[in-house]
Enzyme design. Structure first.
Site, PDB file in Angstrom:
ATOM      1  N   ARG A 234      26.275   0.881  92.671  1.00 37.43           N
ATOM      2  CA  ARG A 234      27.262   1.741  91.949  1.00 37.43           C
ATOM      3  C   ARG A 234      28.172   1.224  90.814  1.00 37.43           C
ATOM      4  O   ARG A 234      28.597  -0.039  91.151  1.00 37.43           O
ATOM      5  CB  ARG A 234      28.261   2.410  92.951  1.00 37.43           C
ATOM      6  CG  ARG A 234      27.480   3.341  93.943  1.00 37.43           C
ATOM      7  CD  ARG A 234      27.081   4.645  93.461  1.00 37.43           C
ATOM      8  NE  ARG A 234      26.489   5.639  94.370  1.00 37.43           N
ATOM      9  CZ  ARG A 234      25.159   5.586  94.577  1.00 37.43           C
ATOM     10  NH1 ARG A 234      24.309   4.684  94.136  1.00 37.43           N
ATOM     11  NH2 ARG A 234      24.719   6.573  95.503  1.00 37.43           N
ATOM     12  N   GLU A 263      28.548   9.286  84.610  1.00 42.79           N
ATOM     13  CA  GLU A 263      27.119   9.841  84.492  1.00 42.79           C
ATOM     14  C   GLU A 263      26.889  11.162  84.377  1.00 42.79           C
ATOM     15  O   GLU A 263      27.507  11.902  84.888  1.00 42.79           O
ATOM     16  CB  GLU A 263      26.320   9.233  85.591  1.00 42.79           C
ATOM     17  CG  GLU A 263      26.396   7.643  85.968  1.00 42.79           C
ATOM     18  CD  GLU A 263      25.550   7.355  86.971  1.00 42.79           C
ATOM     19  OE1 GLU A 263      24.793   8.150  87.829  1.00 42.79           O
ATOM     20  OE2 GLU A 263      25.446   6.170  87.475  1.00 42.79           O
ATOM     21  N   HIS A 281      20.269   5.711  85.874  1.00 47.36           N
ATOM     22  CA  HIS A 281      20.195   5.839  87.295  1.00 47.36           C
ATOM     23  C   HIS A 281      18.754   6.251  87.667  1.00 47.36           C
ATOM     24  O   HIS A 281      18.675   7.360  88.458  1.00 47.36           O
ATOM     25  CB  HIS A 281      21.238   6.830  87.670  1.00 47.36           C
ATOM     26  CG  HIS A 281      21.896   6.540  89.111  1.00 47.36           C
ATOM     27  ND1 HIS A 281      23.196   7.000  89.413  1.00 47.36           N
ATOM     28  CD2 HIS A 281      21.431   6.176  90.020  1.00 47.36           C
ATOM     29  CE1 HIS A 281      23.396   6.674  90.496  1.00 47.36           C
ATOM     30  NE2 HIS A 281      22.143   6.152  91.333  1.00 47.36           N
TER      31      HIS A 281
END
Length: 315
Positions: A234, A263, A281
């Protein structure tokens, strides 16, 4: 039941084998993420059930107040930190989670390590542009792999490091350090020692109030000029803006990241740096993992619809 699935970026959910579990229900799938509250309300208002793809859309109390039809949220994966569980309890909304798998994220982590250390993105671009051998890569054998957080993913990455004949060095909570010792690995003397010693340092911590910002600018400044920092966990584990400034200053000399403070992140400043390899991601975005995540989410949802007992975070 009226079911809404949001944030299916690849438009892949309808093509999963697990999607057959929802036959006979009214399912609407959206392929983007909305941030405007009014737009989210308009999109989710008809829903009796939401199926959430990881943490792509926060479910806030303010949003829930405007979703009178919502009865249940079925979350892919095992975490629900992005859902206001107290607000769900107040409104009688059942929230269910499923299982996760560490393998896809660990594999991507290793792919990023190899890509950054051997300059693979640059060399692919050079070759396609007509060039040939523009960079000098760095091997892994004999170098120190730092693992910050020795859980399911961190322990897999450590095993990959041993297979590449790296010297693995671990730091984390006391339980983490004890497990690493039991597995025959070295434990750093401190977090500072980990950052000073690692040639490659990979973060594998859960994000919570204790770990948010646990990597500071001062920690990054301790790293070697040729070291690589990898973050597939993260982004807020690292203090805001600290990694960008550290890479500009040259300590560490390079980074590989799969996660961002916001994001989607098409304009994140890290993307402007030549010494940062970045992916959008992708750690959990893999066929087998998706079948597991959505298989659980849809099975839990059908059990709820059928009135069967379900494990709920809001019970």
């Amino acid at each position: 039941m009226n079911i809404v699935i949001s944030d299916d970026y690849q438009d892949c959910v309808r093509h999963l084998a697990a999607f057959d579990l929802l036959k006979g229900h009214d399912v609407t799938i959206y392929n983007d993420t909305l941030t405007d509250l009014d737009a989210l309300v308009a999109r989710f208002q008809p829903a009796e059930a939401l199926v959430l793809i990881r943490e792509r859309t926060p479910i806030t109390a303010e949003l829930l107040e405007r979703l009178p039809n919502l009865k249940v949220i079925s979350q892919t994966g095992g975490g629900a930190a992005h859902v206001d569980l107290d607000a769900c309890r107040r409104r009688g909304i059942t929230v269910m989670t499923g299982r996760g798998s560490p393998y896809a994220a660990a594999e991507l982590t290793w792919g990023l390590i190899l890509s950054a250390m051997r300059h693979l993105p640059q060399e692919v671009a050079n070759l396609k542009a007509g060039g040939w051998q523009r960079t000098l890569g760095t091997g892994l054998k004999g170098r120190t792999l730092g693992i910050f957080g020795y859980g399911k993913i961190g322990s897999l990455v450590a095993r990959y490091g041993k297979a590449f004949e790296m010297d693995v060095l671990v730091w984390g909570r006391e339980g983490t350090r004890q497990r690493a010792l039991e597995d025959g690995l070295r434990v750093a003397q401190s977090q500072e020692d980990l950052f000073q010693s690692a040639d490659v340092l990979s973060l594998h911590l859960r994000l919570n109030s204790d770990t948010r910002g646990i990597v500071t600018a001062e920690h990054l400044a301790l790293m070697k000029p040729e070291a690589l920092l990898v973050n597939t966990s993260r982004a807020p584990l690292v203090a805001s803006g600290a990694l960008f400034n550290a890479l500009k200053a040259g300590r560490p000399g390079r980074a590989a990241v799969d996660v961002f403070e916001e994001e989607p992140a098409p304009h994140d400043p890290l993307l402007t740096l030549p010494n940062c390899v970045a992916t959008p991601h992708l750690g959990y975005v893999e066929q087998d993992g998706y079948e597991l995540y959505f298989g659980d989410a849809f099975t839990n949802l059908i059990a709820f619809i059928n009135g069967e007992p379900v494990a709920s975070l809001t019970a």
